[in-house]
Design a protein around this motif. Structure first.
Motif, mmCIF file in Angstrom:
data_model
loop_
_atom_site.group_PDB
_atom_site.id
_atom_site.type_symbol
_atom_site.label_atom_id
_atom_site.label_comp_id
_atom_site.label_asym_id
_atom_site.label_seq_id
_atom_site.Cartn_x
_atom_site.Cartn_y
_atom_site.Cartn_z
ATOM 1 N N MET A 1 31.636 43.957 27.503
ATOM 2 C CA MET A 1 31.399 42.790 28.472
ATOM 3 C C MET A 1 32.834 42.332 28.658
ATOM 4 S SD MET A 1 28.925 39.660 28.591
ATOM 5 C CE MET A 1 27.446 40.590 28.300
ATOM 6 N N GLN A 2 33.175 42.217 29.983
ATOM 7 C CA GLN A 2 34.362 41.368 30.115
ATOM 8 C C GLN A 2 34.787 39.940 29.633
ATOM 9 O OE1 GLN A 2 37.074 42.712 31.796
ATOM 10 N NE2 GLN A 2 36.196 44.419 31.662
ATOM 11 N N ARG A 4 35.629 36.285 29.967
ATOM 12 C CA ARG A 4 35.762 35.513 31.020
ATOM 13 C C ARG A 4 36.760 34.527 30.667
ATOM 14 N NH1 ARG A 4 31.960 35.512 35.104
ATOM 15 N NH2 ARG A 4 30.419 36.933 34.883
ATOM 16 N N CYS A 75 34.346 38.073 41.375
ATOM 17 C CA CYS A 75 33.208 38.044 40.557
ATOM 18 C C CYS A 75 33.011 39.273 40.056
ATOM 19 C CB CYS A 75 32.212 37.551 41.259
ATOM 20 S SG CYS A 75 31.763 38.345 42.586
ATOM 21 N N ASN A 76 33.434 40.533 40.748
ATOM 22 C CA ASN A 76 33.105 41.926 40.421
ATOM 23 C C ASN A 76 34.052 42.302 39.232
ATOM 24 O OD1 ASN A 76 33.538 44.997 40.557
ATOM 25 N ND2 ASN A 76 31.686 44.734 41.494
ATOM 26 N N LYS A 77 33.168 42.604 37.895
ATOM 27 C CA LYS A 77 33.984 43.058 36.859
ATOM 28 C C LYS A 77 34.949 44.099 36.860
ATOM 29 C CE LYS A 77 30.061 45.295 34.257
ATOM 30 N NZ LYS A 77 29.253 45.352 33.440
ATOM 31 N N ALA A 80 37.980 43.028 38.877
ATOM 32 C CA ALA A 80 38.723 42.011 38.264
ATOM 33 C C ALA A 80 39.582 42.984 37.052
ATOM 34 C CB ALA A 80 37.877 41.199 37.495
ATOM 35 N N GLU A 81 38.951 43.916 36.446
ATOM 36 C CA GLU A 81 39.503 44.726 35.475
ATOM 37 C C GLU A 81 40.576 45.548 36.209
ATOM 38 O OE1 GLU A 81 38.686 48.997 32.892
ATOM 39 O OE2 GLU A 81 36.841 47.747 33.765
ATOM 40 N N GLU A 94 37.192 35.218 36.854
ATOM 41 C CA GLU A 94 36.004 36.135 37.221
ATOM 42 C C GLU A 94 34.653 35.552 37.342
ATOM 43 O OE1 GLU A 94 34.191 40.226 35.057
ATOM 44 O OE2 GLU A 94 36.006 39.357 34.322
ATOM 45 N N ARG A 95 34.558 34.876 38.485
ATOM 46 C CA ARG A 95 33.379 34.248 38.700
ATOM 47 C C ARG A 95 33.035 34.273 40.201
ATOM 48 N NH1 ARG A 95 34.068 29.086 40.475
ATOM 49 N NH2 ARG A 95 32.511 28.160 39.422
ATOM 50 N N ASN A 214 28.090 31.499 33.498
ATOM 51 C CA ASN A 214 28.248 32.954 33.722
ATOM 52 C C ASN A 214 27.106 33.658 34.711
ATOM 53 O OD1 ASN A 214 25.917 33.624 32.237
ATOM 54 N ND2 ASN A 214 27.398 34.085 30.356
ATOM 55 N N GLU A 217 24.294 36.175 33.511
ATOM 56 C CA GLU A 217 24.933 37.626 33.235
ATOM 57 C C GLU A 217 24.382 38.224 31.929
ATOM 58 O OE1 GLU A 217 29.042 39.178 32.101
ATOM 59 O OE2 GLU A 217 28.872 39.309 34.171
#
Length: 271
Positions: A1-2, A4, A75-77, A80-81, A94-95, A214, A217
């Motif tokens: 999990m990323q 945050r 917001c998309n992980k 964001a990565e 990341e939200r 979050n 999530e």
């Protein structure tokens, strides 16, 4: 999990201090024309905040045009990565852009003010408007689009907080990814605190705050059901379309997921 950003990182919106991203300009501008290069090296470079960033494709073009991205909100992980990998010095929040309390309401109003300043600066740039009308329109339209989305969030927050808590409210959902927002908005419209909702759902205040922080999530399906039952949320005329004729039978890749989300979340179909 990323991992945050802490919630207090929302203050980045307001501060936008110069010590952020001193080296974050990940665009190779050596091939830009001389006018853009001079603009990037001048004190006239405009700092901007990227929201709904995706993988920063449009923002890279804005940087080449002389803007400087200070903060990205996505917001998309997976997106964001991608941003963190390509621009390691760029702060990424990341939200989703959803106003959940008075603090974020105030911050969003400040952010709207900054976007208005950026648009005003672009509109007053007669040289750019004359020499590069297409680029000028692209930049202005992009900023205006972000501004409109923020204004819509302000309007929605004001609608929820001013709603009579004893009167039913209809919240529309067009994508299951946004179910967490329905839960958050329902609590706000009901004028329930985190503690009050926790008591009704049989959870703890810390759990409700974490889930909302979050976007649920890490909430279990059972806990989500507890919250739905506590808020007495009902579905009216609900229909779900399952396109069995085009149902995908193989796993989706990260690249395909990102592509599908940039196409207004259209379903990925088999060849």
């Amino acid at each position: 999990m990323q991992t945050r950003q802490p919630k207090d990182s929302i203050d980045i919106f307001v501060r936008a201090e110069d010590d952020f991203c001193q080296e974050q300009n990940c665009v190779d501008t050596t091939k830009s024309n001389s006018a853009n290069s001079q603009l990037q090296n001048s004190q006239d470079t405009l700092p901007i905040i990227s929201i709904f960033s995706g993988a920063l494709g449009l923002d890279l073009g804005l940087e080449q045009a002389g803007f400087q991205v200070r903060v990205a909100v996505e917001c998309n992980k997976f997106a964001a990565e991608t941003i963190r990998k390509n621009c390691p010095h760029l702060p990424v929040i990341e939200r989703k852009i959803v106003i959940k309390d008075e603090k974020e309401y105030t911050v969003t109003q400040d952010l709207i003010g900054e976007f208005k300043k950026s648009i005003a600066a672009i509109e007053s740039d007669e040289a750019r408007k004359t020499n590069d009308p297409d680029g000028w329109e692209l930049m202005r339209s992009s900023l205006q689009s972000h501004l409109d989305k923020l204004k819509a969030e302000i309007t929605e927050y004001e609608r929820l907080t001013s709603h009579d808590r004893h009167s039913p409210i209809v919240l529309k959902l067009n994508d299951l990814d946004y179910l967490p927002q329905i839960l958050i908005k329902a609590r706000m419209a009901a004028k329930l605190s985190h503690q009050e909702l926790a008591n009704l759902a049989g959870l703890t205040e810390e759990q409700i705050k974490r889930y909302e922080g979050n976007d649920y999530e890490d909430a279990s399906f059972l806990d989500v059901r507890f919250v739905i039952d506590a808020l007495d949320i009902k579905i009216q005329n609900g229909e779900f379309l399952i396109p069995l004729d085009t149902l995908r039978r193989t796993p989706i890749t990260k690249e395909e997921l990102l592509t599908s989300q940039t196409r207004n979340r259209e379903p990925i179909r088999r060849n």
